[in-house]
Design an enzyme around this catalytic site. Structure first.
Site, mmCIF file in Angstrom:
data_model
loop_
_atom_site.group_PDB
_atom_site.id
_atom_site.type_symbol
_atom_site.label_atom_id
_atom_site.label_comp_id
_atom_site.label_asym_id
_atom_site.label_seq_id
_atom_site.Cartn_x
_atom_site.Cartn_y
_atom_site.Cartn_z
ATOM 1 N N THR A 1 0.103 22.224 36.875
ATOM 2 C CA THR A 1 -0.491 23.248 37.499
ATOM 3 C C THR A 1 -1.966 22.945 37.741
ATOM 4 O O THR A 1 -2.530 23.510 38.586
ATOM 5 C CB THR A 1 -0.070 24.332 36.776
ATOM 6 N N ASN B 1 10.679 33.949 33.587
ATOM 7 C CA ASN B 1 9.990 33.526 34.765
ATOM 8 C C ASN B 1 10.615 32.104 35.292
ATOM 9 O O ASN B 1 10.687 32.088 36.695
ATOM 10 C CB ASN B 1 8.677 33.535 34.710
ATOM 11 N N TYR C 1 2.344 18.194 31.762
ATOM 12 C CA TYR C 1 3.668 18.349 31.765
ATOM 13 C C TYR C 1 4.335 18.831 33.234
ATOM 14 O O TYR C 1 3.478 19.879 33.779
ATOM 15 C CB TYR C 1 4.279 19.563 30.704
ATOM 16 N N SER D 1 -0.928 20.777 32.225
ATOM 17 C CA SER D 1 0.310 21.158 33.062
ATOM 18 C C SER D 1 0.114 20.528 34.488
ATOM 19 O O SER D 1 -1.303 20.272 34.915
ATOM 20 C CB SER D 1 0.377 22.592 33.095
ATOM 21 N N ASP E 1 0.854 29.042 13.890
ATOM 22 C CA ASP E 1 1.628 29.782 15.076
ATOM 23 C C ASP E 1 1.424 31.237 14.432
ATOM 24 O O ASP E 1 1.600 31.507 13.596
ATOM 25 C CB ASP E 1 2.963 29.333 15.169
ATOM 26 N N TYR F 1 -3.792 31.626 34.475
ATOM 27 C CA TYR F 1 -3.156 30.553 33.495
ATOM 28 C C TYR F 1 -3.678 29.140 33.948
ATOM 29 O O TYR F 1 -4.020 28.439 33.066
ATOM 30 C CB TYR F 1 -1.635 30.704 33.542
ATOM 31 N N LEU G 1 13.145 28.916 36.112
ATOM 32 C CA LEU G 1 14.297 28.641 36.681
ATOM 33 C C LEU G 1 15.488 28.392 35.683
ATOM 34 O O LEU G 1 16.413 29.165 35.560
ATOM 35 C CB LEU G 1 14.614 27.634 37.762
ATOM 36 N N LYS H 1 -5.853 26.243 31.913
ATOM 37 C CA LYS H 1 -5.438 24.654 31.714
ATOM 38 C C LYS H 1 -6.591 23.739 32.284
ATOM 39 O O LYS H 1 -6.877 22.766 31.597
ATOM 40 C CB LYS H 1 -4.095 24.266 32.300
ATOM 41 N N TYR I 1 8.928 26.593 22.220
ATOM 42 C CA TYR I 1 9.713 25.952 22.682
ATOM 43 C C TYR I 1 9.344 24.415 22.504
ATOM 44 O O TYR I 1 10.212 23.523 21.917
ATOM 45 C CB TYR I 1 9.952 26.167 24.070
HETATM 46 P P1 NAD Z 1 5.970 28.765 23.873
HETATM 47 O O1 NAD Z 1 5.169 30.178 24.151
HETATM 48 O O2 NAD Z 1 7.278 28.653 23.606
HETATM 49 O O3 NAD Z 1 4.824 28.161 22.617
HETATM 50 C C1 NAD Z 1 3.608 28.673 22.670
HETATM 51 C C2 NAD Z 1 3.447 28.823 21.022
HETATM 52 O O4 NAD Z 1 2.378 28.966 20.835
HETATM 53 C C3 NAD Z 1 4.248 30.087 20.731
HETATM 54 O O5 NAD Z 1 4.966 29.799 19.362
HETATM 55 C C4 NAD Z 1 3.112 31.177 20.331
HETATM 56 O O6 NAD Z 1 3.520 32.118 19.394
HETATM 57 C C5 NAD Z 1 1.816 30.169 20.028
HETATM 58 N N1 NAD Z 1 0.852 30.830 20.320
HETATM 59 C C6 NAD Z 1 -0.084 31.321 21.325
HETATM 60 N N2 NAD Z 1 -1.071 31.496 21.252
HETATM 61 C C7 NAD Z 1 -1.307 31.288 19.753
HETATM 62 C C8 NAD Z 1 -2.701 31.423 18.899
HETATM 63 N N3 NAD Z 1 -3.681 32.153 19.584
HETATM 64 N N4 NAD Z 1 -2.683 31.200 17.816
HETATM 65 C C9 NAD Z 1 -1.388 30.713 17.350
HETATM 66 N N5 NAD Z 1 -0.255 30.446 18.047
HETATM 67 C C10 NAD Z 1 -0.245 30.683 19.182
HETATM 68 O O7 NAD Z 1 5.435 27.767 25.080
HETATM 69 P P2 NAD Z 1 5.774 26.106 25.408
HETATM 70 O O8 NAD Z 1 6.796 26.038 26.557
HETATM 71 O O9 NAD Z 1 6.360 25.489 24.221
HETATM 72 O O10 NAD Z 1 4.368 25.573 25.830
HETATM 73 C C11 NAD Z 1 3.722 24.906 24.935
HETATM 74 C C12 NAD Z 1 2.428 24.713 25.548
HETATM 75 O O11 NAD Z 1 2.667 23.940 26.787
HETATM 76 C C13 NAD Z 1 1.635 25.793 26.096
HETATM 77 O O12 NAD Z 1 0.300 25.638 25.961
HETATM 78 C C14 NAD Z 1 2.022 25.516 27.692
HETATM 79 O O13 NAD Z 1 1.033 26.349 28.606
HETATM 80 C C15 NAD Z 1 2.144 24.370 28.070
HETATM 81 N N6 NAD Z 1 2.846 24.058 29.103
HETATM 82 C C16 NAD Z 1 4.360 24.662 28.979
HETATM 83 C C17 NAD Z 1 4.969 24.221 30.330
HETATM 84 C C18 NAD Z 1 6.530 25.036 30.286
HETATM 85 O O14 NAD Z 1 6.935 25.044 31.500
HETATM 86 N N7 NAD Z 1 7.017 25.264 29.217
HETATM 87 C C19 NAD Z 1 4.574 23.496 31.072
HETATM 88 C C20 NAD Z 1 3.183 23.056 31.011
HETATM 89 C C21 NAD Z 1 2.612 23.164 29.994
HETATM 90 C C1 WQD Z 2 11.027 26.209 39.572
HETATM 91 C C2 WQD Z 2 11.561 26.406 41.035
HETATM 92 C C3 WQD Z 2 11.154 28.611 42.004
HETATM 93 C C4 WQD Z 2 13.045 31.079 39.241
HETATM 94 C C5 WQD Z 2 6.148 27.071 36.362
HETATM 95 C C6 WQD Z 2 4.592 27.356 35.988
HETATM 96 C C7 WQD Z 2 3.840 25.983 35.682
HETATM 97 C C8 WQD Z 2 4.638 25.462 34.347
HETATM 98 C C9 WQD Z 2 6.020 25.320 34.702
HETATM 99 C C10 WQD Z 2 3.304 26.396 32.531
HETATM 100 C C11 WQD Z 2 10.570 27.023 42.181
HETATM 101 C C12 WQD Z 2 12.559 28.458 41.636
HETATM 102 C C13 WQD Z 2 12.557 29.813 39.879
HETATM 103 C C14 WQD Z 2 13.953 31.728 39.508
HETATM 104 C C15 WQD Z 2 13.953 30.201 41.530
HETATM 105 N N1 WQD Z 2 4.300 26.510 33.351
HETATM 106 N N2 WQD Z 2 12.985 29.796 41.187
HETATM 107 N N3 WQD Z 2 14.332 31.346 41.022
HETATM 108 O O1 WQD Z 2 7.091 27.570 39.056
HETATM 109 O O2 WQD Z 2 7.601 25.092 39.255
HETATM 110 O O3 WQD Z 2 6.140 25.884 37.308
HETATM 111 O O4 WQD Z 2 6.709 26.417 35.130
HETATM 112 O O5 WQD Z 2 2.675 25.495 32.491
HETATM 113 O O6 WQD Z 2 2.534 26.335 35.376
HETATM 114 O O7 WQD Z 2 4.082 27.621 37.289
HETATM 115 O O8 WQD Z 2 8.605 26.672 37.626
HETATM 116 O O9 WQD Z 2 10.829 27.322 36.851
HETATM 117 O O10 WQD Z 2 9.202 29.032 37.652
HETATM 118 O O11 WQD Z 2 10.430 27.435 39.043
HETATM 119 O O12 WQD Z 2 14.519 29.904 42.841
HETATM 120 O O13 WQD Z 2 14.663 32.798 39.235
HETATM 121 O O14 WQD Z 2 12.658 27.174 40.935
HETATM 122 O O15 WQD Z 2 10.743 29.152 43.226
HETATM 123 O O16 WQD Z 2 10.793 26.172 43.295
HETATM 124 P P1 WQD Z 2 7.382 26.136 38.379
HETATM 125 P P2 WQD Z 2 9.944 27.677 37.707
#
Ligand code: NAD
Ligand code: WQD
Length: 338
Positions: free
Chosen positions: A126, A198, A177, A124, A31, A149, A200, A153, A11
């Protein structure tokens, strides 16, 4: 200069590839497609009119990484590759520690061997301890993660900052992020989670497009303005542009720096629901459900350091995020899968 984007079919990675190419960088992607579809890279090519190089494989594959560095002149790495499902990490922790930590250890080992030591890491919010004062600064307390998870990080930040401390040739940028949502305004790229979302926003868009019956709002008894959880949602295109700024920074500085990538604006679940309905004029049925275990009431960023040091500020507001998320979902009801 070429940027190696691990997890670039995902993404955030795919949206970052668009901005890198539009900024004149070359892009090389590795990837293993464990959580993405290669169609996302076709859309990157379509939207930019430019080529990129794609290697399907695992970042833990040392021989493949060496091949990539031998075949491409890489000037910086953005390390997105990782597993990110909080709940899944609780049930299969070993897989998360293996994937997220060993990918970083193998990647940095090869980078050191080839002498290219500029890395940007997807961290993150987190990693912040839950009872910090808001807004969160880069100096706010970290650790005390509540799931494997989050620990991956936190631990990866420790690995990378430790390397940068020991070896002065490294440039490490840790991007924390907050809550990335939204999609490319073209409607041709977006978030495509597998299974039941998972997060929102993808759950909201799947309800709006008819794939899910209704949204469950997890708790309305939090100490917030309307009782529902407050988060700092950031448009994925703003996030992607933050990575371009980070590449520019990493190539000019040594050492380790941490940056929050957020808007600094707290938005509640009901704020999101009401804005989504109003902006897109769609039905969005929801029920109030019990709190989700592990959720905190409020989390949002102080983005001052990113503005002052990276020269980056989020440009999109909540209406833009709701509009672009819906534009992607309504034009791609089954994501890239159709
Ligand atoms: P995503 O799952 O869409 O992208 C991650 C990509 O990495 C996927 O294309 C997956 O196929 C690839 N991948 C995973 N493990 C791999 C491996 N061992 N070798 C090669 N490819 C691999 O997730 P995203 O939302 O784009 O997130 C990207 C990064 O940002 C992640 O590290 C995630 O933890 C971090 N992040 C995401 C969020 C969020 O809410 N989306 C928030 C904070 C941090
Ligand atoms: C946002 C708000 C929920 C779903 C997560 C990970 C974090 C990062 C970002 C990777 C909260 C509420 C959610 C639903 C709801 N990912 N909610 N109904 O939990 O802030 O963060 O994603 O790094 O590590 O923890 O994001 O989108 O899950 O929730 O009410 O069906 O929406 O309670 O208040 P979150 P979220």
């Amino acid at each position: 200069m070429n940027v190696l984007v691990t997890g670039g079919a995902g993404y955030i990675g795919s949206h970052t590839c668009v901005e890198l190419l539009n900024s004149g960088y070359g892009v090389v992607v590795i990837d293993n497609l464990c959580n993405s579809n290669p169609k996302s890279l076709d859309r990157v090519r379509e939207l930019t009119g430019k080529e990129l190089t794609f290697y399907e494989g695992d970042v833990r594959d040392e021989a493949l990484l060496k091949k990539i560095f031998a075949e491409n002149d890489i000037g910086c790495v953005i390390h997105f590759a990782g597993l990110k499902a909080v709940g899944e990490s609780v049930s299969i922790p070993w897989k998360y520690y293996d994937n997220n930590l060993n990918s970083t250890l193998v990647l940095t080992k090869v980078m050191k061997e080839v002498g290219m030591m500029n890395i940007i890491f997807s961290s993150s919010a987190t990693v912040y301890i839950a009872d910090n004062e808001m807004p969160l600064k880069e100096t706010s307390r970290t650790g005390g993660c509540t799931n494997p998870y989050g620990w991956t990080k936190y631990m990866t930040e420790q690995i990378l900052s430790g390397i940068a401390f020991a070896e002065k040739d490294w440039s490490v940028v840790l991007l924390r992020y907050f809550n990335p949502i939204g999609a490319h305004p073209s409607g041709r790229m977006g978030e495509d989670p597998r299974g039941i979302p998972n997060n929102l926003m993808p759950y909201i868009t799947q309800v709006a497009v008819g794939r899910r019956e209704k949204l469950s709002v997890y708790g309305n008894d939090y100490p917030t303005h309307d009782g529902t959880g407050v988060r700092d949602y950031i448009h994925v295109v703003d996030l992607a542009k933050g990575h371009v700024a980070a590449v520019d920074y990493a190539c000019k500085h040594k050492g380790c720096e941490v940056f929050n990538l957020g808007t600094g604006v707290g938005v509640s679940v009901l704020d999101m629901v009401n804005t989504f309905r109003e902006v897109n004029q769609v039905e969005l049925p929801y029920v109030i459900a019990p709190r989700r275990p592990g959720d905190i009431a409020t989390c949002y960023a102080d983005p001052t350091k990113s503005r002052e040091v990276l020269g980056w500020t989020a440009q999109h507001d909540l209406a833009d995020m709701c509009r672009d998320s819906w534009n992607w979902q309504k034009n791609n009801p089954m994501g890239y899968g159709e």
